[in-house]
Each structure stands twice: as structure tokens, then as C-alpha cells.
Design a protein around this motif. Structure first.
Motif, PDB file in Angstrom:
ATOM      1  N   GLU A 154      17.883 -15.680 -54.821  1.00 49.92           N
ATOM      2  CA  GLU A 154      17.574 -15.714 -53.564  1.00 49.92           C
ATOM      3  C   GLU A 154      19.458 -16.974 -52.610  1.00 49.92           C
ATOM      4  N   LEU A 155      20.026 -16.833 -53.748  1.00 47.12           N
ATOM      5  CA  LEU A 155      21.132 -17.463 -53.157  1.00 47.12           C
ATOM      6  C   LEU A 155      21.631 -16.334 -52.445  1.00 47.12           C
ATOM      7  N   ARG A 156      21.396 -15.047 -52.931  1.00 46.90           N
ATOM      8  CA  ARG A 156      22.388 -14.165 -52.735  1.00 46.90           C
ATOM      9  C   ARG A 156      21.222 -13.165 -51.401  1.00 46.90           C
ATOM     10  N   GLU A 157      20.350 -13.638 -50.961  1.00 42.63           N
ATOM     11  CA  GLU A 157      18.972 -13.211 -50.068  1.00 42.63           C
ATOM     12  C   GLU A 157      19.766 -14.447 -49.147  1.00 42.63           C
ATOM     13  N   ALA A 158      20.149 -15.509 -49.071  1.00 41.73           N
ATOM     14  CA  ALA A 158      19.948 -16.118 -48.176  1.00 41.73           C
ATOM     15  C   ALA A 158      21.426 -15.619 -47.470  1.00 41.73           C
ATOM     16  N   GLU A 159      22.575 -15.738 -48.144  1.00 41.10           N
ATOM     17  CA  GLU A 159      23.525 -15.373 -48.120  1.00 41.10           C
ATOM     18  C   GLU A 159      23.496 -13.784 -47.231  1.00 41.10           C
ATOM     19  N   LYS A 160      22.592 -12.725 -47.731  1.00 43.13           N
ATOM     20  CA  LYS A 160      22.646 -11.756 -46.465  1.00 43.13           C
ATOM     21  C   LYS A 160      21.855 -11.406 -45.792  1.00 43.13           C
ATOM     22  N   ARG A 161      21.169 -12.718 -45.563  1.00 39.91           N
ATOM     23  CA  ARG A 161      20.552 -13.062 -44.080  1.00 39.91           C
ATOM     24  C   ARG A 161      21.684 -13.630 -43.173  1.00 39.91           C
ATOM     25  N   LYS A 162      23.135 -14.295 -43.862  1.00 45.45           N
ATOM     26  CA  LYS A 162      24.259 -13.739 -42.865  1.00 45.45           C
ATOM     27  C   LYS A 162      24.876 -13.431 -42.480  1.00 45.45           C
ATOM     28  N   GLY A 163      24.486 -12.104 -43.001  1.00 48.47           N
ATOM     29  CA  GLY A 163      24.952 -10.402 -43.080  1.00 48.47           C
ATOM     30  C   GLY A 163      26.870 -10.623 -44.344  1.00 48.47           C
ATOM     31  N   ILE A 164      26.487 -11.850 -45.171  1.00 51.69           N
ATOM     32  CA  ILE A 164      27.629 -11.682 -46.023  1.00 51.69           C
ATOM     33  C   ILE A 164      26.621 -10.919 -47.368  1.00 51.69           C
ATOM     34  N   TRP A 209      12.649 -21.050 -50.170  1.00 51.43           N
ATOM     35  CA  TRP A 209      13.479 -21.797 -50.985  1.00 51.43           C
ATOM     36  C   TRP A 209      12.423 -22.977 -50.753  1.00 51.43           C
ATOM     37  N   HIS A 210      10.253 -22.791 -49.790  1.00 46.45           N
ATOM     38  CA  HIS A 210      10.127 -24.011 -49.504  1.00 46.45           C
ATOM     39  C   HIS A 210       8.337 -23.565 -50.317  1.00 46.45           C
ATOM     40  N   THR A 211       8.630 -22.790 -50.804  1.00 43.37           N
ATOM     41  CA  THR A 211       7.141 -21.829 -51.337  1.00 43.37           C
ATOM     42  C   THR A 211       7.560 -22.269 -52.916  1.00 43.37           C
ATOM     43  N   LEU A 212       5.975 -22.727 -53.075  1.00 42.93           N
ATOM     44  CA  LEU A 212       5.181 -23.145 -54.776  1.00 42.93           C
ATOM     45  C   LEU A 212       5.994 -22.919 -55.950  1.00 42.93           C
ATOM     46  N   GLU A 213       6.615 -21.687 -56.168  1.00 42.24           N
ATOM     47  CA  GLU A 213       7.071 -20.929 -57.330  1.00 42.24           C
ATOM     48  C   GLU A 213       8.628 -22.003 -57.055  1.00 42.24           C
ATOM     49  N   PHE A 214       9.289 -21.632 -56.141  1.00 39.78           N
ATOM     50  CA  PHE A 214      10.380 -22.264 -56.305  1.00 39.78           C
ATOM     51  C   PHE A 214      10.880 -23.956 -56.142  1.00 39.78           C
ATOM     52  N   LYS A 215       9.849 -24.318 -55.753  1.00 37.58           N
ATOM     53  CA  LYS A 215       9.569 -26.319 -56.302  1.00 37.58           C
ATOM     54  C   LYS A 215       9.504 -26.077 -57.479  1.00 37.58           C
ATOM     55  N   PHE A 216       8.667 -25.475 -58.506  1.00 41.72           N
ATOM     56  CA  PHE A 216       9.316 -25.224 -59.437  1.00 41.72           C
ATOM     57  C   PHE A 216       9.395 -24.681 -60.594  1.00 41.72           C
ATOM     58  N   TYR A 217      11.068 -24.188 -59.761  1.00 39.89           N
ATOM     59  CA  TYR A 217      11.914 -23.529 -60.650  1.00 39.89           C
ATOM     60  C   TYR A 217      13.068 -25.356 -59.720  1.00 39.89           C
ATOM     61  N   MET A 218      12.361 -25.778 -58.760  1.00 36.84           N
ATOM     62  CA  MET A 218      13.685 -27.105 -58.388  1.00 36.84           C
ATOM     63  C   MET A 218      13.293 -27.736 -60.208  1.00 36.84           C
ATOM     64  N   LEU A 219      11.725 -28.021 -59.955  1.00 37.24           N
ATOM     65  CA  LEU A 219      11.381 -28.805 -61.029  1.00 37.24           C
ATOM     66  C   LEU A 219      12.456 -29.079 -62.356  1.00 37.24           C
ATOM     67  N   VAL A 220      12.479 -27.641 -63.338  1.00 36.46           N
ATOM     68  CA  VAL A 220      12.984 -26.920 -64.535  1.00 36.46           C
ATOM     69  C   VAL A 220      14.215 -26.906 -64.207  1.00 36.46           C
ATOM     70  N   PHE A 221      14.884 -27.384 -63.047  1.00 35.09           N
ATOM     71  CA  PHE A 221      16.682 -27.118 -63.241  1.00 35.09           C
ATOM     72  C   PHE A 221      17.218 -29.094 -63.205  1.00 35.09           C
ATOM     73  N   ALA A 222      16.210 -29.556 -62.440  1.00 30.93           N
ATOM     74  CA  ALA A 222      16.053 -31.293 -62.591  1.00 30.93           C
ATOM     75  C   ALA A 222      15.976 -31.665 -63.627  1.00 30.93           C
ATOM     76  N   ILE A 223      15.418 -31.088 -64.947  1.00 32.36           N
ATOM     77  CA  ILE A 223      15.295 -31.666 -66.707  1.00 32.36           C
ATOM     78  C   ILE A 223      15.849 -31.003 -67.239  1.00 32.36           C
ATOM     79  N   THR A 224      16.017 -29.608 -67.254  1.00 29.77           N
ATOM     80  CA  THR A 224      17.188 -28.678 -67.654  1.00 29.77           C
ATOM     81  C   THR A 224      19.041 -29.173 -67.857  1.00 29.77           C
ATOM     82  N   VAL A 225      19.065 -29.004 -66.354  1.00 29.98           N
ATOM     83  CA  VAL A 225      20.303 -28.884 -65.743  1.00 29.98           C
ATOM     84  C   VAL A 225      21.166 -30.385 -67.147  1.00 29.98           C
ATOM     85  N   PRO A 226      20.846 -31.847 -66.632  1.00 29.14           N
ATOM     86  CA  PRO A 226      20.973 -33.317 -67.552  1.00 29.14           C
ATOM     87  C   PRO A 226      20.643 -32.238 -68.914  1.00 29.14           C
TER      88      PRO A 226
END
Length: 562
Positions: free
Chosen positions: A548-558, A40-57
Motif C-alpha cells: 500500500e505504501l508503494r500504491e500511495a507513491e504511484k498515486r503521486k506518479g512515482i 489506509w482507512h479500511t478495517l483490514e488496514f486498521k487491524f494491520y496498524m494494531l499488529v504494528f503497534a504491538i509487534t514493533v515495540p
């Protein structure tokens, strides 16, 4: 706990259903397979969040532009809109299925209060040895209230189904007749639901709150067949063991809690497969209208032997209720600001761009998802209040899917589990004939939904679209530790999402005309090709975030495999 962690916990999978929580052994195994480093804190995913911020609205704005009063096609669908309650706007209440739920919400709320209060009053003043005795009595009252003198038509099917297992002694013959009769009733009810009987009180008497008694029959059929299959399976076990287990109640009530898989084959005494339990199960009021589906074995185990710890956790149940309220408010916002259902009904997309047509279809699919999710969560909440914990039907947001296989594990989850238990596994599961078995499953799913060629074609399309995913998964699994594997999977996800969208747009939203119009505009015009390229890029970004959302769940064992 910080506000962010509390917010994420509120929307987490584990807040929906305790079935999704792994035991300690499975949790550790899942965590070992997960990537321990968050992206989540990598440059790649910061770019993805920027795309989300533009595309979803932009997606919301485009859907509103294509379906609001500012669109030239507005006069064509204006007549389908009603007076709303948000900011003086009209509301699109033109979907009959959701309109029934929305318009009768007060009646449903009254039933919840009456059912819940009576249960507690009777439990306080009378010695009721089994919960199903109350469910049987209230089921009789509820069935007449909802269907009136149409009830005998439903009771005939219920009685015939019960007779199949109790009078046909051959195990295989009973299974065959159960399936043939069950499928036949779907066609008979579709053609003759209002056929006159010649009996005046039935033909012209009180028809109940819902005259169309066949509307809810499909869910009753799943429960009818569950009873038959569970009974036949248990009878065969006892026959093979050559012992009588009729007096097994003490053993069951002293066992440690069975998990959801164990409850599917709970060792119930054969005498539990009686008419009272059968009728109580079929007419269990919180789940009668639309489910979620709980199997007969699971229902009787929870009702008469051991209630689950989850139904005693009132904090969890209240949080579940708040999730329900949130979903209702989201739905109301969409119905007041995007009239996409009315546009779809009138095919009022003339002159719209490919982006606008695709957003009409996409938000239509989101409304379909919500119109199913909201009643299912209300009925499950009612059931949890009453002490029965059925499976959660929707565990993923519709837009948080990139795999056709995984999509069907998360969409109408209790029905998915039903078809796996009673169709897919008995037919051989995911072995040699996986595609044929999937074709049988989706053919049944399509017919069960409605007797309509369009839906049958939709079911077959889904299976055809599964083939590339299954083949690619098998071939490329060997490369899963390569650095480029995640990106290759994202490309595959984009292809998958396009295929799923086209199949569902055709089957449930735009139909043949709208889907062809979208495809023509998308590949025959410059603006359409530009839209296809940019939207595919946005889907690529979305797929990476889903991974990455699913990887975050797996880190919690789900790991829910969807």
C-alpha cells in the motif's frame, strides 16, 4: 500544508533525490496503473496498524533483552563496549568500519569546510575555466593527506589503468584487459597491500590519516573502470561516425539539461578523456572515500558544462542534511541500547530463544544498513554543497523490502546502476541468460566487497533465491486483477523475506554458526515453531503495508520499481 503532510514529505522518496521524480508523461502513465482508492482507512488496514503497534515495540524490547547487561551472556561481550554519551550508557562501537567514520567525524567535517571554502575563494579571486582544474589540485593534496607515502602504490594502479585505453588500440582487447587488470588488482591488493618496496621513504615515511590505502581502492577501481568504459564507448562512436567531435564544447553547454540516463552517454569531446579530468574524477574529494558512484561522463558533464538545478536548491539540500542528522541520532540510539554487534562478534547467543537470535540478526542488519547509509549521505551532502549531484545510494529503509530483485535496486543504488551499465546490460541484460548474468553480477559484487569465500557463497545464494521470485512473477502475472492476487503476493513476499534474511544473516551477521543455531532452534523446538508461525504472520502484515505504501507513491506518479 498540515503537520502530517509536512512530516510525510520530509520522509518521502522525492525529498532524497530529484532523479526519483518522473516527468509529466511518465507520471500520468504511473497514475493510470495505480489503484486510486486508498486502503489506509479500511478495517483490514486498521487491524494491520494494531499488529504494528504491538509487534514493533516487542521487537525492540526482545533485541535489547538479548544484548543488554540483563542478559546472562553480557560478560562475554562487555569488553567490546565503550563509554557512551547517552544517559550514562555504554556504546557498542565495536564495528571497525563504522568506528573509523564515527571516530574521525571531526576530521571529515574539517575537510568539508576546507574544501568548500577553498573552492569559493579560488572562484572569487581567480579565473578558473573548468571545475576539474581545482578538483585535480585538491585531489593531489587530499590523496597525500589521507595515504601519505603509500600514495605511489595507488598511483601505479591509476596510471596502468589509464594506459590500457590510450595504448591498446583494439576496442575489445582494451575492454578485456581493463576487466582482467581490475579484478586482478583486488586480489593483489588483498595479499600484498603492505609489501615492502625497498624504498625507505615509502616503507617508513608518513602513512597519512589512513595507512591502509587499499581500503578505499575498491571504490577507486569502479571509477577507473567507468573512465575506461566511457572513453572506449565514446571513441567507438566517433570512429563509427568517422568525424571528429573534439570541438563539441559549445554544443554541450547550450543543450537543455540532460537527465540522469542521458548523462551516462553525454556526447563529451574525446579530448575530455584526458589525464587531468581522469585524476580529478578519481580523487574527487567528497566522493573519494566511499562514493556514491557517479560515472565519468556524468561527472564531467556536471563539472565542466552544466550544473544541475538540484544543487542550486538550498532548501532541498538543507532538508537532506536534516534527514542525515535524523539517521545519525537513530544509529546512536541503537548503539547505546542494543549491543548486537558485540554479541555477533563474540557469538554470545547461548540460551537465547529463536525470537531473540532472530532479533539480534535483524537489528544487526539494520545497523549494517545505517553504517553504510550515514557515510554515503554525508559524502553526498558534501558533494551537493560543492555543486555535484551523485545518485542517492539508499532510497528505501532496509525493513521496507519484500522482493530480492527490488531490494538490490534500492540498496547501494549507485553501485547497482554501475553494475547494470557496465556488466549486466553488456552481457545481455534480462533476456535469455538472465540467471547467468545475475550470477556474474553477484560474483563480481561479492569479490569486490572482499576476497572471502563466505561472501562469494552469499552472492550465489542471492541468485539462487532470485529464481523462485522470477518464476512466480512470470507465472502469476496473468492473475494480477483477481481479488486474491494481493494476498497471494503477500504470501510470496513472506517466503522472499525469509530467504533474504537467511542469506544476509549468513553473509554479514551471524555467520555459519549463528544461522545454523537459529534454524535448529526454529524448527526443532515447540517455541521455535510457534515463533516461525507468528513471525510469518507479522511478515504477511508487513508485506501488505509495503504494497500500500508503494500504491500511495504511484498515486503521486512515482514508481521506482523497488
Amino acid at each position: 500544508m498540515t503537520f502530517l503532510s509536512e512530516f510525510l514529505s520530509f520522509f518521502s522518496l522525492e525529498a532524497l533525490d530529484t532523479r526519483l521524480l518522473p516527468n509529466e508523461q511518465k507520471k500520468q502513465a504511473v497514475q493510470k496503473r495505480s489503484n486510486p482508492v486508498s486502503k489506509w482507512h479500511t478495517l483490514e488496514f486498521k487491524f494491520y496498524m494494531l499488529v504494528f503497534a504491538i509487534t514493533v515495540p516487542l521487537m525492540y524490547k526482545t533485541a535489547m533483552d538479548a544484548s543488554n547487561e540483563t542478559n546472562p551472556n553480557y560478560p562475554r561481550f562487555q569488553h567490546l563496549l565503550s563509554d557512551g554519551w547517552l544517559f550514562g550508557r555504554k556504546v557498542d562501537n565495536s564495528d571497525q568500519q563504522y568506528a573509523f567514520f564515527r571516530n574521525n567525524f571531526g576530521v571529515l567535517a574539517a575537510f568539508i569546510v576546507i574544501h568548500w571554502s577553498l573552492r569559493r575563494l579560488i572562484g572569487k579571486f581567480f579565473q578558473v575555466t573548468k571545475r576539474t582544474y581545482y578538483d585535480f589540485g585538491f585531489g593531489v593534496f587530499f590523496l597525500f593527506a589521507i595515504h601519505g607515502f603509500n600514495t605511489p602504490k595507488l598511483l601505479i594502479h591509476i596510471a596502468i589503468n589509464y594506459s590500457i585505453t590510450h595504448f591498446i588500440k583494439n576496442h575489445r582487447a582494451a575492454i578485456a584487459v581493463t576487466w582482467v587488470y581490475g579484478l586482478l588488482t583486488l586480489f593483489v591488493n588483498d595479499w600484498y597491500w603492505d609489501y615492502p618496496t625497498g624504498i625507505s621513504i615509502i616503507d617508513h615515511g608518513f602513512k597519512g590519516i589512513v595507512e591502509r590505502w587499499d581500503v578505499f581502492y575498491n571504490f577507486t577501481l569502479l571509477r577507473m573502470m567507468s573512465f575506461n568504459m566511457d572513453y572506449l564507448e565514446r571513441a567507438k562512436e566517433i570512429e563509427n561516425a568517422k568525424v571528429s567531435l573534439d570541438k563539441d564544447e559549445t554544443k554541450l553547454s547550450t543543450l537543455s539539461y540532460l537527465d540522469d540516463r542521458q548523462r551516462l552517454t553525454a556526447p563529451l569531446p574525446i579530448v575530455d578523456y584526458n589525464w587531468v579530468n581522469y585524476f580529478a574524477y578519481l580523487t574527487y574529494t567528497p566522493l573519494f572515500i566511499a562514493g556514491p558512484i557517479v560515472t565519468f561522463n556524468d561527472f564531467i558533464y556536471q563539472s565542466n558544462y552544466q550544473s544541475l538545478p538540484s544543487v542550486k536548491d538550498y532548501t532541498r539540500t538543507f532538508r537532506y542534511f536534516l534527514r542525515l542528522v535524523f539517521c545519525v541520532l537513530v544509529m546512536e540510539f541503537l548503539l547505546h541500547f542494543m549491543y548486537v554487534v558485540a554479541v555477533s562478534k563474540t557469538k554470545a547467543w547461548e540460551g537465547d530463544t529463536p525470537f531473540q537470535i532472530s532479533m539480534l540478526g535483524m537489528f544487526n542488519l539494520n545497523i549494517i544498513w545505517l553504517k553504510l547509509l550515514i557515510p554515503w549521505r554525508l559524502f553526498r551532502f558534501w558533494s551537493l554543497l560543492d555543486g555535484i549531484d551523485p545518485p542517492e545510494n539508499m532510497i528505501r529503509c532496509m525493513d521496507n523490502n519484500y522482493s530480492a530483485l527490488a531490494f538490490w535496486r534500492a540498496w547501494h543504488r549507485s553501485f547497482n546502476r554501475w553494475v547494470i551499465r557496465y556488466i549486466y546490460i553488456p552481457m545481455g541484460g534480462g533476456g535469455k541468460y538472465r540467471i547467468i548474468n545475475s550470477l556474474l553480477v553477484f560474483s563480481f559484487v561479492a569479490i569486490w566487497h572482499d576476497i572471502e569465500l563466505k561472501l562469494l557463497m552469499w552472492g550465489w545464494l542471492v541468485v539462487v533465491f532470485l529464481i523462485p521470485e522470477i518464476s512466480a512473477t512470470i507465472y502469476f502475472k496473468r492473475f494480477e486483477h483477481e481479488w486474491w492476487f494481493r494476498h497471494l503476493c503477500a504470501v510470496g513476499a513472506v517466503v522472499n523475506i525469509w530467504m533474504m534474511m537467511i542469506a544476509n544473516l549468513y553473509g554479514f551477521c551471524l555467520g555459519n554458526d549463528g544461522t545454523l543455531a537459529l534454524l535448529r532452534e526454529m524448527f526443532n523446538t515447540v517455541s521455535g515453531i510457534e515463533f516461525f508461525i507468528f513471525s510469518s504472520g507479522a511478515l504477511f502484515v508487513g508485506a501488505q503495508v509495503m504494497f500500500e505504501l508503494r500504491e500511495a507513491e504511484k498515486r503521486k506518479g512515482i514508481d521506482v520499481r523497488c
